[in-house]
Write an enzyme that holds these catalytic residues in place. Structure first.
Site, PDB file in Angstrom:
ATOM      1  N   GLU A  93       0.976   5.682  -0.033  1.00 42.05           N
ATOM      2  CA  GLU A  93       0.329   6.990   0.083  1.00 42.05           C
ATOM      3  C   GLU A  93       1.188   7.955  -0.718  1.00 42.05           C
ATOM      4  OE1 GLU A  93      -2.605   7.466   1.370  1.00 42.05           O
ATOM      5  OE2 GLU A  93      -2.738   5.391   2.088  1.00 42.05           O
TER       6      GLU A  93
ATOM      7  N   ASP B 226      -3.705   0.554   6.294  1.00 40.10           N
ATOM      8  CA  ASP B 226      -4.408   0.010   5.128  1.00 40.10           C
ATOM      9  C   ASP B 226      -3.783  -1.312   4.676  1.00 40.10           C
ATOM     10  OD1 ASP B 226      -6.067   2.174   5.225  1.00 40.10           O
ATOM     11  OD2 ASP B 226      -5.386   3.088   3.357  1.00 40.10           O
TER      12      ASP B 226
ATOM     13  N   ASP C 112       0.857  -1.192   0.000  1.00 41.14           N
ATOM     14  CA  ASP C 112       0.000   0.000   0.000  1.00 41.14           C
ATOM     15  C   ASP C 112       0.887   1.233   0.000  1.00 41.14           C
ATOM     16  OD1 ASP C 112      -2.969   0.985   0.475  1.00 41.14           O
ATOM     17  OD2 ASP C 112      -1.669   2.263   1.680  1.00 41.14           O
TER      18      ASP C 112
ATOM     19  N   HIS D   9      -5.971   5.567   5.257  1.00 40.72           N
ATOM     20  CA  HIS D   9      -5.004   6.346   4.483  1.00 40.72           C
ATOM     21  C   HIS D   9      -3.671   6.500   5.201  1.00 40.72           C
ATOM     22  CE1 HIS D   9      -8.333   6.927   1.875  1.00 40.72           C
ATOM     23  NE2 HIS D   9      -8.998   7.639   2.748  1.00 40.72           N
TER      24      HIS D   9
END
Length: 217
Positions: free
Chosen positions: A25, A187, A23, A182
């Protein structure tokens, strides 16, 4: 030909692939021009009965690469404060080196041949990871398959009729705190638990192992 692999192994379950949740960001939607700001990964193992469970995780805050474009609306969305002294950000090269070392060790331990990305809306995470790999010239060190991936949004849509991560987790019985969403690590952990439930649910329903197993003409 009948496969001789034990069905309770990770290697047998995913045709030699080693699934790893990824994951990211970011500071925008374009992997080539927007900064990668956080990355987290989670690995898996099988218990002796062939049930998939989470093994370990690793996460990093990332320094923006030179010339990267930072979209303020993206920072507002993911809540990342680039000036926070708590970020302890590292370079893309440092983060990928540590992640790839962990993944390669897992591949070796599980007797797999290559890693495969598991992610929610996987194309996004895959594109940012591969762009970072190119920026730091880690193509030869990259243990991940260049295009094959498991998308938990698609799988959740099939199994639960839900594609939003929080809603899919709710259907899977995985607690999801929207206030922590987030964060790459949070996540990743939720996606890993969701993937376990998707795989294990298929096993509980009798879909795995195949009967007869892996028959090749």
């Amino acid at each position: 030909m009948i496969c001789k692999d034990d069905h309770s192994t990770l290697r047998a379950r995913f045709r030699g692939f080693y699934p790893v949740v990824v994951d990211v960001e970011t500071a925008g939607l374009d992997a080539n021009i927007n900064a990668l700001l956080e990355i987290a990964v989670a690995t898996f193992k099988m218990d002796e009965y062939g049930w998939l469970c989470v093994d370990g995780s690793l996460n990093f805050h990332i320094k923006s690469f030179p010339g990267a474009i930072i979209q303020p609306e993206s920072l507002a969305f993911n809540g990342i404060d680039l000036n926070s002294p708590l970020r302890a950000a590292v370079t893309e090269q440092e983060a990928l080196h540590e992640i790839f070392e962990m993944v390669r060790q897992g591949i070796k331990t599980q007797g797999c041949s290559r890693a495969i990305i598991v992610a929610h809306n996987a194309f996004f995470d895959h594109s940012f990871l591969m762009a970072a790999v190119e920026r730091v010239s880690f193509m030869e060190k990259n243990p991940f398959h260049p295009f094959v991936m498991f998308d938990t949004a698609t799988l959740s849509g099939l199994v639960f009729g839900q594609t939003v991560l929080a809603k899919a987790c709710a259907c899977a019985g995985v607690f999801f705190d929207k206030n922590k969403a987030h964060s790459a690590l949070y996540d990743t952990e939720r996606t890993a638990m969701l993937f376990c439930e998707l795989v294990n649910k298929w096993k509980r329903l009798g879909g795995w192992p195949l009967t007869p197993c892996c028959i090749e003409s």
